[in-house]
Design a protein around this motif. Structure first.
Motif, PDB file in Angstrom:
ATOM      1  N   GLU A  45       0.844  -1.629  -0.044  1.00  0.00           N
ATOM      2  CA  GLU A  45       0.127   0.098  -0.131  1.00  0.00           C
ATOM      3  C   GLU A  45       0.923   1.216   0.093  1.00  0.00           C
ATOM      4  O   GLU A  45       1.610   1.401   0.100  1.00  0.00           O
ATOM      5  CB  GLU A  45      -1.036   0.328   1.483  1.00  0.00           C
ATOM      6  CG  GLU A  45       0.025  -0.193   2.530  1.00  0.00           C
ATOM      7  CD  GLU A  45      -0.972   0.574   3.392  1.00  0.00           C
ATOM      8  OE1 GLU A  45      -2.255   0.353   3.210  1.00  0.00           O
ATOM      9  OE2 GLU A  45      -0.602  -0.105   4.791  1.00  0.00           O
ATOM     10  N   ASP A  58       1.464  14.326   0.834  1.00  0.00           N
ATOM     11  CA  ASP A  58       0.360  13.906   0.122  1.00  0.00           C
ATOM     12  C   ASP A  58       0.490  12.414   1.105  1.00  0.00           C
ATOM     13  O   ASP A  58       2.058  11.580   1.631  1.00  0.00           O
ATOM     14  CB  ASP A  58      -0.063  13.305  -0.911  1.00  0.00           C
ATOM     15  CG  ASP A  58      -2.201  13.150  -1.113  1.00  0.00           C
ATOM     16  OD1 ASP A  58      -2.234  12.093  -1.892  1.00  0.00           O
ATOM     17  OD2 ASP A  58      -2.544  13.400  -0.178  1.00  0.00           O
ATOM     18  N   TYR A  59      -0.956  11.855   2.185  1.00  0.00           N
ATOM     19  CA  TYR A  59      -0.543  10.516   2.718  1.00  0.00           C
ATOM     20  C   TYR A  59      -2.130  10.116   2.627  1.00  0.00           C
ATOM     21  O   TYR A  59      -2.772  10.012   2.261  1.00  0.00           O
ATOM     22  CB  TYR A  59      -0.220  11.160   4.167  1.00  0.00           C
ATOM     23  CG  TYR A  59       0.772  12.272   4.651  1.00  0.00           C
ATOM     24  CD1 TYR A  59       1.041  12.747   4.447  1.00  0.00           C
ATOM     25  CD2 TYR A  59       2.590  10.973   4.695  1.00  0.00           C
ATOM     26  CE1 TYR A  59       2.273  14.085   4.258  1.00  0.00           C
ATOM     27  CE2 TYR A  59       3.767  11.937   4.592  1.00  0.00           C
ATOM     28  CZ  TYR A  59       2.772  13.717   4.490  1.00  0.00           C
ATOM     29  OH  TYR A  59       4.584  14.589   4.697  1.00  0.00           O
ATOM     30  N   ALA A  60      -1.560   8.196   2.537  1.00  0.00           N
ATOM     31  CA  ALA A  60      -2.050   7.517   3.332  1.00  0.00           C
ATOM     32  C   ALA A  60      -3.291   8.188   4.491  1.00  0.00           C
ATOM     33  O   ALA A  60      -2.609   9.233   5.588  1.00  0.00           O
ATOM     34  CB  ALA A  60      -2.219   6.226   3.236  1.00  0.00           C
ATOM     35  N   SER A  61      -4.662   7.868   4.575  1.00  0.00           N
ATOM     36  CA  SER A  61      -5.379   8.676   5.554  1.00  0.00           C
ATOM     37  C   SER A  61      -5.050   8.045   7.543  1.00  0.00           C
ATOM     38  O   SER A  61      -5.496   8.287   8.170  1.00  0.00           O
ATOM     39  CB  SER A  61      -6.515   7.966   5.881  1.00  0.00           C
ATOM     40  OG  SER A  61      -7.043   6.990   5.481  1.00  0.00           O
ATOM     41  N   SER A  62      -4.141   6.264   7.130  1.00  0.00           N
ATOM     42  CA  SER A  62      -3.964   5.391   7.965  1.00  0.00           C
ATOM     43  C   SER A  62      -2.312   6.783   8.899  1.00  0.00           C
ATOM     44  O   SER A  62      -2.536   6.405  10.790  1.00  0.00           O
ATOM     45  CB  SER A  62      -3.546   4.783   7.450  1.00  0.00           C
ATOM     46  OG  SER A  62      -2.877   4.040   6.577  1.00  0.00           O
ATOM     47  N   LYS A  64      -1.115   9.974   8.068  1.00  0.00           N
ATOM     48  CA  LYS A  64      -1.646  11.386   8.321  1.00  0.00           C
ATOM     49  C   LYS A  64      -1.889  12.212   9.404  1.00  0.00           C
ATOM     50  O   LYS A  64      -2.382  11.502  10.790  1.00  0.00           O
ATOM     51  CB  LYS A  64      -3.080  11.924   7.318  1.00  0.00           C
ATOM     52  CG  LYS A  64      -2.948  12.968   7.282  1.00  0.00           C
ATOM     53  CD  LYS A  64      -4.108  13.712   5.476  1.00  0.00           C
ATOM     54  CE  LYS A  64      -3.887  12.834   5.475  1.00  0.00           C
ATOM     55  NZ  LYS A  64      -4.928  12.935   3.800  1.00  0.00           N
ATOM     56  N   GLY A  65      -0.736  12.544   9.774  1.00  0.00           N
ATOM     57  CA  GLY A  65      -0.946  13.251  10.835  1.00  0.00           C
ATOM     58  C   GLY A  65       0.804  12.920  12.340  1.00  0.00           C
ATOM     59  O   GLY A  65       1.070  13.216  13.115  1.00  0.00           O
ATOM     60  N   ARG A  66       0.649  11.674  11.104  1.00  0.00           N
ATOM     61  CA  ARG A  66       1.796  11.063  12.203  1.00  0.00           C
ATOM     62  C   ARG A  66       3.162  10.553  11.398  1.00  0.00           C
ATOM     63  O   ARG A  66       4.510  10.819  12.149  1.00  0.00           O
ATOM     64  CB  ARG A  66       1.344   9.356  12.908  1.00  0.00           C
ATOM     65  CG  ARG A  66       0.376   9.669  13.723  1.00  0.00           C
ATOM     66  CD  ARG A  66       0.245   7.854  13.899  1.00  0.00           C
ATOM     67  NE  ARG A  66       0.124   6.878  12.840  1.00  0.00           N
ATOM     68  CZ  ARG A  66       0.775   6.044  12.987  1.00  0.00           C
ATOM     69  NH1 ARG A  66       1.212   5.617  13.522  1.00  0.00           N
ATOM     70  NH2 ARG A  66      -0.270   5.361  11.473  1.00  0.00           N
TER      71      ARG A  66
END
Length: 115
Positions: A45, A58-62, A64-66
């Motif tokens: 993934e 851009d980031y996977a939602s899982s 994001k923020g980390r």
């Protein structure tokens, strides 16, 4: 062409790691760089992407923020800073370089999050 990942290892939940991917053999600054991961028994993934000059990410939602992806075109290296790691982040992490129809992969580095 070579992409060599490093920085993986065993870390406790809540900990941090920084992965690096050193590139050679192609014009690094012209390529979009991404990090992918593949957990045991699961499909690979997309985790994060940074454009060629690093202005857009851009980031996977899982993650994001980390997680934070960045690149240093002077060093031909892309990074993935991973904070607040969770057991579900356990996987082999791969970097990928893409420009048009050209795509190169690294060999991967194992990240294990466990107490």
């Amino acid at each position: 062409v070579q992409l060599v990942e490093s920085g993986g290892g065993l870390v406790q939940p809540g900990g941090s790691l920084r992965l690096s991917c050193a590139a050679s053999g192609f014009t690094f600054s012209s390529y979009v760089m991404s990090w992918y991961r593949q957990a045991l028994g699961k499909e690979r993934e997309l985790v994060a992407t940074v454009t060629s000059v690093g202005r857009s990410t851009d980031y996977a939602s899982s993650v994001k923020g980390r997680f934070t992806i960045s690149r240093d075109n002077a060093k031909n290296t892309v990074y993935l800073q991973m904070n607040s790691l969770k057991p579900e982040d356990t996987a082999v992490y791969y970097c990928k370089a893409v420009r048009g129809s050209l795509a190169y992969w690294g060999q991967g580095t194992q990240v294990t999050v466990s107490s």
